[in-house]
Design a protein around this motif. Structure first.
Motif: not given
Length: 353
Positions: A202-231
């Motif tokens: 992904l490029r920055i224009s493909d929301d790489v920051l958001i999807l990468a952050a969501a993966e990190l939230h999910q890995s940290a067992d913070d599903l609400p933060a991951a879902i809120w980010t991707v939505e």
């Protein structure tokens, strides 16, 4: 009466994303019957008789409250990803180096674009951050993505990446429109595992920051933060797949069904969406509908093995719930023969009688 803006974008066949001044919402279904997830998260069903003008809409899901915040909402305006290709401007040329008249911060940041030392990005931010906020944001984004590359094996890097990317996202800045990014990083890509078995560059224009952050939230067992980010990401196929996987992990099974209505099996991503749809139906008690979804997910044998294995394991769970022990064993043993390290396989083996 003022101008009205509305744009409809097809993610996958049968699933559309609508963009207007009021927000972004998903719509899925077939002619005569559609499910719509509105910008305010209300879910409605519209039934119509084609050719008559008659239709009936009912609300089948109420609004869910979101965390309140004093900052501006992160609803994003349509970006180039939502613009017809025929209307896109030509890509900017990538110069070998900044022009002589470029400011010092631009020359320094350009020189470390491929640096593997996080301290280099921190230094640029400290030396020039007082000039303009975007310098600190750019440096934090690049440092965060650098740490993200090592997040799987380095807990400290994962924590640092999650903090940096979360902070950058919270600034509500569209970095893809930043002149520095457009000039020097228009095609720079970072690999992000959307779900197990589907990795996108992904490029920055493909929301790489958001999807990468969501993966990190999910890995940290913070599903609400991951879902809120991707939505709040720009609606794309990758965002839809990430969101369906997160909804499934959070046991929001009806949301998965609503999101995947009308899809067709066209690639690894849509095949995996069928597997997630099957799991959602099973959790809702619709075992036959689940079985049909798994059948479609597995129909094309050339799909990635990780996608097929996910569908096989989910199908085995349904078979076990219906006391179809032989069928469940066959699916599980097939995964075992091809990939004995597949996530969830040991748990599936333990569930066999």
């Amino acid at each position: 009466m003022g101008f009205r803006f509305r744009k409809s974008i097809q993610i996958v066949p049968g699933v559309r994303v609508n963009v207007s001044r009021s927000g972004i919402w998903y719509s899925a279904g077939v002619k005569g019957a559609r499910i719509t997830k509105h910008a305010n998260r209300r879910v409605s069903r519209t039934l119509s008789v084609p050719g008559t003008g008659l239709s009936h809409q009912t609300t089948i899901g109420g609004n869910r409250s979101r965390p309140t915040s004093t900052s501006a909402p992160r609803r994003r305006t349509p970006t180039a990803a939502a613009t017809p290709v025929s209307q896109l401007p030509p890509p900017l040329p990538v110069p070998v180096m900044p022009p002589p008249h470029a400011p010092a911060w631009e020359r320094e940041l350009f020189q470390i674009l491929h640096s593997r030392a996080p301290a280099d990005y921190v230094g640029v931010a400290q030396r020039h951050g007082h000039i303009a906020p975007n310098i600190r944001i750019l440096a934090a984004a690049l440092e965060g993505l650098l740490h993200f590359e090592f997040a799987d094996t380095n807990p400290a890097a994962a924590h640092r990446a999650r903090s940096l990317l979360g902070w950058v996202i919270a600034q509500h800045v569209n970095l893809s429109a930043d002149p520095f990014v457009q000039r020097y990083l228009p095609e720079r890509r970072w690999p992000v595992e959307i779900v197990h078995g589907v990795t996108a560059a992904l490029r920055i224009s493909d929301d790489v920051l958001i999807l990468a952050a969501a993966e990190l939230h999910q890995s940290a067992d913070d599903l609400p933060a991951a879902i809120w980010t991707v939505e709040y990401a720009t609606p794309t196929a990758h965002a839809a797949l990430s969101l369906a996987d997160l909804y499934s992990s959070a046991d929001r099974h009806q949301d998965v069904v609503d999101l995947t209505n009308g899809i067709t099996n066209e690639d690894d991503a849509t095949a995996l969406l069928f597997a997630l749809r099957g799991r959602a139906f099973a959790q809702l008690g619709y075992n036959e509908a689940a079985r049909e979804s798994f059948k479609e997910a597995l129909r094309i044998r050339s799909r990635a093995s990780e996608v097929r294995h996910r569908a096989l394991l989910e199908r085995a769970q349904v078979d076990l719930s219906q006391n179809r022990k032989a069928a469940a064993r066959k699916s599980i043993e097939k995964v075992l023969a091809e990939d004995p390290t597949y996530p969830g396989l040991q748990e599936a083996l333990a569930a066999l009688p």
